[in-house]
Design a protein around this motif. Structure first.
Motif, PDB file in Angstrom:
ATOM      1  N   LYS B  51     -26.776  33.143 -25.297  1.00  0.00           N
ATOM      2  CA  LYS B  51     -27.091  34.564 -25.188  1.00  0.00           C
ATOM      3  C   LYS B  51     -26.121  35.349 -26.051  1.00  0.00           C
ATOM      4  O   LYS B  51     -24.984  34.929 -26.256  1.00  0.00           O
ATOM      5  CB  LYS B  51     -26.943  35.026 -23.725  1.00  0.00           C
ATOM      6  CG  LYS B  51     -27.981  34.419 -22.810  1.00  0.00           C
ATOM      7  CD  LYS B  51     -27.855  35.028 -21.415  1.00  0.00           C
ATOM      8  CE  LYS B  51     -28.753  34.303 -20.437  1.00  0.00           C
ATOM      9  NZ  LYS B  51     -28.017  33.788 -19.276  1.00  0.00           N
ATOM     10  N   ASP B  52     -26.590  36.502 -26.527  1.00  0.00           N
ATOM     11  CA  ASP B  52     -25.704  37.356 -27.301  1.00  0.00           C
ATOM     12  C   ASP B  52     -24.512  37.776 -26.453  1.00  0.00           C
ATOM     13  O   ASP B  52     -24.662  38.070 -25.274  1.00  0.00           O
ATOM     14  CB  ASP B  52     -26.459  38.611 -27.759  1.00  0.00           C
ATOM     15  CG  ASP B  52     -26.983  38.445 -29.175  1.00  0.00           C
ATOM     16  OD1 ASP B  52     -26.644  37.436 -29.813  1.00  0.00           O
ATOM     17  OD2 ASP B  52     -27.742  39.323 -29.630  1.00  0.00           O
ATOM     18  N   SER B  53     -23.339  37.787 -27.058  1.00  0.00           N
ATOM     19  CA  SER B  53     -22.163  38.278 -26.346  1.00  0.00           C
ATOM     20  C   SER B  53     -22.353  39.751 -26.013  1.00  0.00           C
ATOM     21  O   SER B  53     -23.048  40.477 -26.725  1.00  0.00           O
ATOM     22  CB  SER B  53     -20.928  38.095 -27.231  1.00  0.00           C
ATOM     23  OG  SER B  53     -19.858  38.867 -26.744  1.00  0.00           O
ATOM     24  N   ALA B  56     -21.575  41.846 -28.869  1.00  0.00           N
ATOM     25  CA  ALA B  56     -22.249  41.473 -30.124  1.00  0.00           C
ATOM     26  C   ALA B  56     -22.374  42.657 -31.083  1.00  0.00           C
ATOM     27  O   ALA B  56     -22.563  42.476 -32.286  1.00  0.00           O
ATOM     28  CB  ALA B  56     -23.619  40.875 -29.828  1.00  0.00           C
TER      29      ALA B  56
END
Lengths: 224, 101
Positions: B51-53, B56
């Motif tokens: 998953k995107d941080s 991000a």
């Protein structure tokens, strides 16, 4: 080898987060014995150097790269406790500002890179020094051996986390085999970078290399 | 002692400059292939579970400076900023921890 969010489920990430906090607390307490006016700046600079070199991915096999983890380098330069903290500082900066390594995965990454890699490096380095000739030239080689072994072991720690809480469907044994074999190659790069860096520093300021200073103190005590 | 001190400072300075040079200049030439973990995730089919941080959208995400189109400048400057911030945090932390002389 920075784990992004999502690879490992939240309960497992949180559990390793607790282990990371406990390990860091121990390091914070014990690092005091390793740090004085000369070594404290060295520990900060070691963190800076590791941050920089982690940006330098080197190719290892078809379509794969690796970069220094730095656990062994830091252990040899500043001692295991300060080393663990130095790597944790790097991981924190990377996760918070560079989106490199997930936020919920920070505990997983600290466990693998600041605790396991440093612990393994320390044990291997101490053992390698014991069996090698007691001279300055042995230090970079012992450091390289520690580096070489620390990387696949650290990669195996990820496989363990995947086995406990991986969200993917691949069997844990497959992931372990792939992580271990790939990271043997990356470990060779780690060993070379660690050896060159330790050699360069030990030849200019051997008094700033923790792993050699310890040895010298022991030798001097024996002489007396 | 003072001569030793000045050579010590020179060494620290050299070490810092080496790091800044690597992060600011050499980093542009780094391999852009996926790293070991990413490659394994891709091969074993779990890369898409990433998953995107939450950060991000950070202006420094993925070692670039938001808004800088020149790749060499962008990665180099992000590296230098990282070096500066790591130095700041590291120096503060380790100075707090060291034995008082």
């Amino acid at each position: 080898m920075h784990i992004p969010d999502g690879f490992i489920d939240i309960p497992t990430s949180a559990s390793f987060g607790l282990l990371a906090v406990a390990g860091t607390a121990v390091a914070l307490k014990k690092a005091r014995t390793e740090l004085d006016d000369r070594t404290a700046p060295m520990a900060g600079l070691t963190a800076v150097f590791i941050f920089a070199v982690q940006m330098l991915n080197f190719p290892v096999a078809a379509g794969t790269s690796g970069h220094l983890l730095g656990g062994a380098l830091a252990t040899v330069l500043v001692g295991p406790y300060a080393a663990s903290l130095a790597v944790t500082v790097v991981l924190g900066v990377q996760a918070l500002l560079f989106a490199d390594g997930g936020l919920s995965a920070l505990g997983l990454n600290i466990f693998n890179l600041s605790i396991i890699a440093v612990l393994v490096s320390h044990l291997v380095f101490v053992f390698a020094k014991k069996v090698m000739p007691k001279n300055r030239g042995s230090i970079p080689i012992a450091a390289a051996i520690a580096a070489l072994i620390s990387v696949p072991i650290s990669a195996s720690a990820f496989a363990l986390q995947y086995a406990v809480g991986g969200t993917g469907t691949a069997p844990a044994s497959t992931v372990f085999a792939a992580m271990f074999s790939t990271h043997i190659l990356i470990g060779i790069g780690e060993a070379l970078i660690t050896m060159v860096t330790v050699s360069a520093i030990i030849s200019t300021r051997s008094d700033l290399v923790y792993g050699w200073r310890q040895e010298r103190v022991t030798l001097e005590v024996k002489k007396v | 002692m003072s001569e030793n001190q000045s050579s010590l400072k020179k060494f620290y300075f050299g070490f810092f400059i080496a790091a800044a040079f690597l992060a600011g200049g050499v980093s542009y030439y780094a391999s852009s292939h996926p790293d070991g973990l990413e490659k394994v995730a891709e091969d074993k089919g779990f890369l898409e579970t990433a998953k995107d941080s939450a950060v991000a959208n950070s202006p420094l995400a993925d070692y670039g400076v938001a808004g800088l189109d020149n790749e060499r400048l962008s990665v180099g400057l992000s590296g230098l900023i990282g070096v500066a911030i790591t130095a700041l945090v590291g120096v503060l932390l380790f100075n707090l921890l060291k034995k008082k002389s």
